[in-house]
Scaffold this motif. Sequence first.
Motif, PDB file in Angstrom:
ATOM      1  N   GLY A 123     -49.981   9.093 -12.275  1.00  0.00           N
ATOM      2  CA  GLY A 123     -48.896  10.090 -12.311  1.00  0.00           C
ATOM      3  C   GLY A 123     -47.703   9.560 -11.530  1.00  0.00           C
ATOM      4  O   GLY A 123     -47.845   9.171 -10.374  1.00  0.00           O
ATOM      5  N   ILE A 124     -46.557   9.549 -12.186  1.00  0.00           N
ATOM      6  CA  ILE A 124     -45.360   8.998 -11.541  1.00  0.00           C
ATOM      7  C   ILE A 124     -44.397  10.138 -11.225  1.00  0.00           C
ATOM      8  O   ILE A 124     -43.935  10.851 -12.127  1.00  0.00           O
TER       9      ILE A 124
ATOM     10  N   ARG B  35     -39.159   2.458 -15.600  1.00  0.00           N
ATOM     11  CA  ARG B  35     -39.560   1.031 -15.707  1.00  0.00           C
ATOM     12  C   ARG B  35     -41.025   0.865 -15.309  1.00  0.00           C
ATOM     13  O   ARG B  35     -41.786   0.142 -15.952  1.00  0.00           O
ATOM     14  N   VAL B  36     -41.405   1.580 -14.235  1.00  0.00           N
ATOM     15  CA  VAL B  36     -42.793   1.509 -13.764  1.00  0.00           C
ATOM     16  C   VAL B  36     -43.726   2.159 -14.794  1.00  0.00           C
ATOM     17  O   VAL B  36     -44.792   1.618 -15.116  1.00  0.00           O
ATOM     18  N   ALA B  37     -43.336   3.298 -15.325  1.00  0.00           N
ATOM     19  CA  ALA B  37     -44.177   4.007 -16.300  1.00  0.00           C
ATOM     20  C   ALA B  37     -44.463   3.125 -17.504  1.00  0.00           C
ATOM     21  O   ALA B  37     -45.599   3.046 -17.988  1.00  0.00           O
ATOM     22  N   ARG B  38     -43.451   2.403 -17.980  1.00  0.00           N
ATOM     23  CA  ARG B  38     -43.647   1.536 -19.157  1.00  0.00           C
ATOM     24  C   ARG B  38     -44.614   0.393 -18.823  1.00  0.00           C
ATOM     25  O   ARG B  38     -45.470   0.031 -19.645  1.00  0.00           O
TER      26      ARG B  38
ATOM     27  N   LEU C 273     -48.703   9.838 -16.819  1.00  0.00           N
ATOM     28  CA  LEU C 273     -47.894  11.040 -16.904  1.00  0.00           C
ATOM     29  C   LEU C 273     -46.786  10.940 -15.877  1.00  0.00           C
ATOM     30  O   LEU C 273     -46.884  10.160 -14.929  1.00  0.00           O
ATOM     31  N   ALA C 274     -45.708  11.666 -16.099  1.00  0.00           N
ATOM     32  CA  ALA C 274     -44.565  11.570 -15.191  1.00  0.00           C
ATOM     33  C   ALA C 274     -44.012  12.966 -14.946  1.00  0.00           C
ATOM     34  O   ALA C 274     -44.123  13.850 -15.805  1.00  0.00           O
TER      35      ALA C 274
ATOM     36  N   GLY D 228     -45.959   6.706 -24.805  1.00  0.00           N
ATOM     37  CA  GLY D 228     -47.165   6.488 -23.998  1.00  0.00           C
ATOM     38  C   GLY D 228     -47.150   7.228 -22.670  1.00  0.00           C
ATOM     39  O   GLY D 228     -48.049   7.033 -21.850  1.00  0.00           O
ATOM     40  N   VAL D 229     -46.149   8.063 -22.442  1.00  0.00           N
ATOM     41  CA  VAL D 229     -46.037   8.766 -21.154  1.00  0.00           C
ATOM     42  C   VAL D 229     -45.908  10.271 -21.413  1.00  0.00           C
ATOM     43  O   VAL D 229     -45.025  10.705 -22.147  1.00  0.00           O
TER      44      VAL D 229
END
Length: 312
Positions: A140-141, A150-153, A163-164, A174-175
């Motif tokens: 989870g971001i 950038r981190v999530a990708r 998830l964010a 994808g998030v």
Amino acid sequence: MQLTQGPLRISFCARTDPLPWFEALRKELPQAQLEAWSRGAQPADYAIVWAPPQQFFDEQTQLKAVFNMGAGVDALLKRKIAAQLPIVRLNDAGMGVQMAEYVCHALIRHTRQFDVFEAQARAGQWHEPVPLERGHYPVGILGMGVLGERVARAVAALDFPVLAWSRSPKQVAGVKSLFGATQLPAFLAQTRVLVNLLPLTPETENLLNRSTLTQLLPGAYLINVARGRHVVEEDVLALLDSGHLAGATLDVFRTEPLPPEHAFWRHPRVTVTPHIAGRTLVPETVAQIAGKIRALEAGLPIEGMVDRSRGY
Ligand code: NAP
Ligand code: GLV
């Protein structure tokens, strides 16, 4: 904004050697007059700063914009700055890939059990623990801005569930996007590895405390690469000791440098780094700032203007 007559004057105010900055600036803006700020300096058109003293703004009253040498503007916004003066933060400028590396390293170190193997190797032990299943480690971001995305990708590319949480909804392949205060509990309840990439604002200060961290999935892992003041440090220590938190990788702290007596230094499941997750890189930063100065002088809009009412 009035166009500058004559050479541009740029003032530099930061506790770092200005020479590499001036060298890079001379290549980008050869006509500019560059000055390391000191009391009583001539008025400048633009400023490049990191945590400048109040006196800087009291004296430099003819600035057309101030450029922060980092992404986070929490320290800058503590100063009294004329309401009409545009404040510009760094937009990535080479930090995104560093953040992706840092977070993926901490995530992989934990989920591929390298932390366990490091301890085993120190003890001369050969033992194969049961592998962890990545599907059991949703990441989870917190904060889905320039760096969070950038981190999530990068994490999604490693096939972790991602998830964010942000203020507004996002669409990133994808998030899973959750947003706003009302969706924070649902975000926490689905997260086992928590990555903090929020800006520090009155709304986000102390957000990571006993109440919120307890809502994470059991055996959670915390990666804080944003600001120390997001975290209630005693609560993290208590949750590590209770076992609800399996570990933490921490780059930022309420007091920096982290005091020698701080329990984080000695905790076996805490990894400390000295605020280096996303470093300000001179060539990338100067190229971005110079490009923005050229755009402003041409009357064009730029990215990265700070909204003072939001605090980021
Ligand atoms: P950014 O682009 O401004 O992104 C901030 C994100 O946080 C946005 O997605 C925003 O939501 C979200 N957000 C802000 N307030 C929120 C709230 N109250 N509730 C929910 N979401 C909220 O910032 P960035 O460039 O990604 O940088 C993030 C932070 O990283 C910086 O502020 C800095 O503190 C930290 N940083 C640390 C290092 C290091 O070396 N450790 C280096 C660079 C940066 P919206 O998108 O909906 O507005
Ligand atoms: C560093 O912490 C930054 O905000 O750029």
